[in-house]
Every structure is written in C-alpha cells, then in structure tokens.
Design a protein around this motif. Structure first.
Motif, short mmCIF file in Angstrom:
data_model
loop_
_atom_site.label_atom_id
_atom_site.label_comp_id
_atom_site.label_asym_id
_atom_site.label_seq_id
_atom_site.Cartn_x
_atom_site.Cartn_y
_atom_site.Cartn_z
N LEU A 137 0.94 -0.99 0.11
CA LEU A 137 0.07 -0.07 -0.07
C LEU A 137 0.98 1.23 -0.10
O LEU A 137 0.61 2.13 -0.75
CB LEU A 137 -0.97 -0.17 1.21
N ILE A 138 1.93 1.45 0.78
CA ILE A 138 2.78 2.48 1.02
C ILE A 138 3.46 2.79 -0.32
O ILE A 138 3.58 3.94 -0.80
CB ILE A 138 3.86 2.44 2.06
N HIS A 139 4.00 1.85 -1.43
CA HIS A 139 4.24 2.01 -2.40
C HIS A 139 3.28 2.85 -3.43
O HIS A 139 3.91 3.54 -4.28
CB HIS A 139 4.82 0.59 -3.22
N ASN A 140 2.09 2.57 -3.06
CA ASN A 140 0.96 3.18 -4.15
C ASN A 140 0.91 4.53 -3.68
O ASN A 140 0.02 5.23 -4.54
CB ASN A 140 -0.34 2.36 -3.89
N PHE A 141 1.33 5.15 -2.59
CA PHE A 141 1.49 6.51 -2.11
C PHE A 141 2.63 7.13 -2.23
O PHE A 141 2.83 8.32 -1.62
CB PHE A 141 0.57 6.50 -0.77
N SER A 142 3.32 6.52 -3.06
CA SER A 142 4.94 7.52 -3.26
C SER A 142 4.80 8.65 -3.65
O SER A 142 5.71 9.63 -3.56
CB SER A 142 5.84 6.50 -3.95
N ASP A 143 3.70 9.08 -4.17
CA ASP A 143 3.54 10.47 -4.93
C ASP A 143 3.45 11.52 -3.91
O ASP A 143 3.47 12.80 -4.16
CB ASP A 143 2.24 10.39 -5.88
N ILE A 144 3.04 11.12 -2.65
CA ILE A 144 2.86 12.00 -1.41
C ILE A 144 3.47 11.58 -0.33
O ILE A 144 3.46 12.49 0.63
CB ILE A 144 1.05 12.20 -1.10
N LEU A 145 4.26 10.56 -0.25
CA LEU A 145 5.34 10.28 0.85
C LEU A 145 6.71 10.33 0.54
O LEU A 145 6.97 9.89 -0.62
CB LEU A 145 4.86 9.01 1.36
N ASP A 146 7.64 10.58 1.29
CA ASP A 146 8.90 10.11 1.39
C ASP A 146 9.11 9.18 2.59
O ASP A 146 9.29 9.43 3.67
CB ASP A 146 9.81 11.49 1.72
N TYR A 147 8.77 7.73 2.17
CA TYR A 147 8.67 6.74 2.81
C TYR A 147 10.01 5.95 3.04
O TYR A 147 10.74 5.86 2.19
CB TYR A 147 7.66 5.71 2.58
N THR A 148 10.12 5.15 4.26
CA THR A 148 10.99 4.44 4.58
C THR A 148 10.44 3.15 5.09
O THR A 148 9.47 3.37 6.24
CB THR A 148 12.29 4.73 5.39
N ILE A 149 10.56 2.03 4.70
CA ILE A 149 10.15 0.61 5.40
C ILE A 149 10.94 0.00 6.12
O ILE A 149 12.19 -0.21 5.70
CB ILE A 149 9.48 -0.08 4.33
N ILE A 150 10.82 -0.03 7.64
CA ILE A 150 11.68 -0.80 8.47
C ILE A 150 11.32 -2.14 8.73
O ILE A 150 10.06 -2.27 9.20
CB ILE A 150 11.90 0.32 9.58
N ARG A 151 12.16 -3.35 8.65
CA ARG A 151 11.68 -4.50 9.01
C ARG A 151 12.60 -5.16 10.18
O ARG A 151 13.51 -5.54 10.27
CB ARG A 151 11.88 -5.53 8.01
N PRO A 152 11.78 -4.70 11.49
CA PRO A 152 12.60 -5.11 12.70
C PRO A 152 12.63 -6.69 12.92
O PRO A 152 11.56 -7.19 12.64
CB PRO A 152 11.75 -4.57 13.79
N PHE A 153 13.79 -7.26 13.30
CA PHE A 153 13.68 -8.61 13.81
C PHE A 153 13.30 -8.83 15.09
O PHE A 153 12.46 -8.03 15.54
CB PHE A 153 14.93 -9.11 13.37
N ASN A 154 13.90 -9.36 15.89
CA ASN A 154 13.45 -9.46 17.49
C ASN A 154 13.99 -8.29 18.43
O ASN A 154 15.16 -8.41 18.76
CB ASN A 154 13.81 -10.75 18.08
N VAL A 155 13.17 -7.33 18.45
CA VAL A 155 13.67 -6.18 19.35
C VAL A 155 13.26 -6.52 20.88
O VAL A 155 12.07 -7.22 21.18
CB VAL A 155 12.78 -4.91 19.03
N ILE A 156 14.15 -6.50 21.79
CA ILE A 156 14.08 -6.94 23.13
C ILE A 156 14.62 -5.82 24.03
O ILE A 156 15.36 -4.97 23.79
CB ILE A 156 14.89 -8.25 23.59
N GLY A 157 13.70 -6.00 25.19
CA GLY A 157 14.02 -4.63 26.32
C GLY A 157 13.07 -5.02 27.50
O GLY A 157 11.95 -5.88 27.35
#
Length: 299
Positions: free
Chosen positions: A143-163
């Motif tokens: 979906l985000i790719h389809n809105f690239s005309d209005i967004l400066d996007y970055t997609i982040i794929r977290p692995f196992n975040v712990i804390g």
C-alpha cells in the motif's frame, strides 16, 4: 525541529521512539488506544474519520507508524488486517487528504520473509509470509508504495527487538520473568529455532537516525544485528546470567505448524546507511538489563 506523530506511542517500540524524539526537542505527538496523556491522544486508527480529523488538525511533518497487532498468536485472523492493513490505509488516505508531502516511516516486520532458502535474509528477497501478522504487514508495505507520490517513505523490518517492559507474548520477556522468579519449569514451543535480537534502545536510536537521512527515502531496511541465536543458546544465556537452571517442557499449544525456523537478518544495507557497527549493545548486555529489571520488580 520537526512536528512528528508517532502512532502506537504507548506501545513497546512506539513509547521508546516517542520519548527519544521528545528529549531531542521535537514537537512530538502520539496516538494510543490505552493510555492518553500530554501530547499522546486517544485515536483508534481503524476509524477512518478519526484519523482524518487528527491529521488535518496536527499537520505533521513526519509520521512514524508503530501501531499494530504485533503478536503472531492471535486466533482471530481478521484482526490483523483491520488493525494493521486497513488502519495503515486510513493513515495514508488521511495524508493524501491533508495535501502535504509527508515523511513516513513504517515499522513493518521481519515476519514478511517467512521461510527462505538462505540463512541470512536480505531486503532484496521476495517476501513469503507464513502467518497473518506477516501477511498483513506485507500488505501495508505494498500500500505504501502506491502512495509514493505524497510520501517520502522508509520501510523498516525489525527482527526481534528486546528490552524491559515488553509483553509476555514474546519469548525474551517470558524467559526473563521465569528465570528472575527462579521458576522450576517453563513451557515453550519449538526450541530449535534461530532468531536475530536487537536491543530496544539501539533499535529506536536507529529509527531516529533514519528520519532525516534522505538517502533512506523510498528504501526498505532490516533492523537487525545479523547474529543468529538459537532458543537453546538463549536459555543457556539466561541460566548463566541468573545462575538458575530451568526445566523446559514442550507445550503442544505453543508449537506452530507454520514455524519460521531461521529468522536472521542481513545487516549490510543498514550498516551502510548509518555508517556504524550493529549491534553496539550485545544480546548478553541487553538480557542482563532485562533480568535486573525483572529482579528489581520482585523485591
């Protein structure tokens, strides 16, 4: 300084990102469905009208979209698509209606990869999600790719975040509470799996850095250490830190039919972007902090 909206600002990752940006002096705002306070307001992002009104009023320069159902164990598959995919589309449509080009950081998941024929998962692999959480997040990415005309996007794929303060739906908090309480037995699912762990402080600092790195626009990045750790080794590390041995019982209800056996990220692209080593905080140091926090609560 920027006006920044963090969705899911009382969640595990969202609360850390929000606090970090607030300390830096940004005009920081957030959404929550549970604990509104200060600039963190109640907003159900599944409500299209509510999201539209919030963005129209706030006009953020940056949106960091953390809100989601993040556990893979929900029994109601439609909830993933409502809370994750439809809600994300609501935000994207609201950005379009606001008619303001927006910096958009989407917190996806390494779960989009599924099982691949490689030990190290790089961003150029074709996603093969095997559970509804991963599928719903991959739908969001498309979906985000389809809105690239209005967004400066970055997609982040977290692995196992712990804390500390992570819910017990995840393996590290479950083990930290069991070992800190010196319980005799812990019930687990598959223990011959490998995961890639990164500390919450390091993960959120990387997210913060990405906000203003223009070379990250239009790109997808793994948020990972690149170091595989088996659940067996994780159990051994907890035993070493606490001086306590615990018996493991394999619980059939925790054994996933569609298990992802090895989920380890390739951190090459991430390291090139931020120009530093990952991880800076070792898994042993991170677990020592978590266990110390759990032990303090029990006193």
């Amino acid at each position: 300084m920027a006006r920044i909206l963090v969705t899911g600002a009382t969640g595990f990752v969202g609360s850390c990102v929000y606090a970090l940006l607030q300390r830096e002096g940004h005009d920081t705002h957030g959404t929550t469905k549970s604990r509104p306070h200060g600039n963190i307001v109640y907003c159900n992002i599944e409500d299209k009208t509510g999201v539209s009104l919030l963005l129209k009023q706030l006009q953020p320069d940056v949106i960091i979209h953390c809100a989601a159902i993040s556990s893979v164990t929900s029994s109601k598959s439609f909830e993933y698509y409502s809370a994750n995919t439809v809600a994300t589309e609501n935000i994207l449509e609201a950005v379009r209606m606001a008619a303001k080009r927006t910096r958009f950081i989407f917190i996806s998941t390494a779960g989009v990869y599924g099982n691949q024929d490689t030990d190290s998962l790089s961003e150029d692999l074709c996603p093969k999600p095997v559970h509804h959480y991963g599928m719903s997040k991959f739908c969001c990415e498309r979906l985000i790719h389809n809105f690239s005309d209005i967004l400066d996007y970055t997609i982040i794929r977290p692995f196992n975040v712990i804390g500390l303060d992570q819910t017990a739906d995840f393996i590290v908090p479950k083990l930290s509470r069991a070992f800190a309480a010196r319980e005799p037995v812990v019930r687990l699912g598959n223990i011959d799996v490998y995961r890639d762990y990164i500390d919450i402080e390091e993960a959120c600092n990387i997210i913060r850095q990405m906000i203003f790195l223009e070379r990250s626009y239009g790109e997808t990045y793994n948020l990972c250490s690149g170091i595989p750790v088996s659940l067996r080794d994780l159990l051994g590390l907890f035993a070493k830190i606490t001086g306590h041995e615990i018996k493991v019982e394999i619980a059939p209800e925790f054994v996933r039919r569609n298990e992802v056996w090895r989920l380890t990220g390739d951190a090459t692209k991430l390291k090139t972007l931020i120009g530093g080593g990952v991880p800076e905080i070792s898994i042993e140091e991170s677990i020592q902090r978590i266990v110390a926090g759990e032990q303090a609560r029990l006193r």
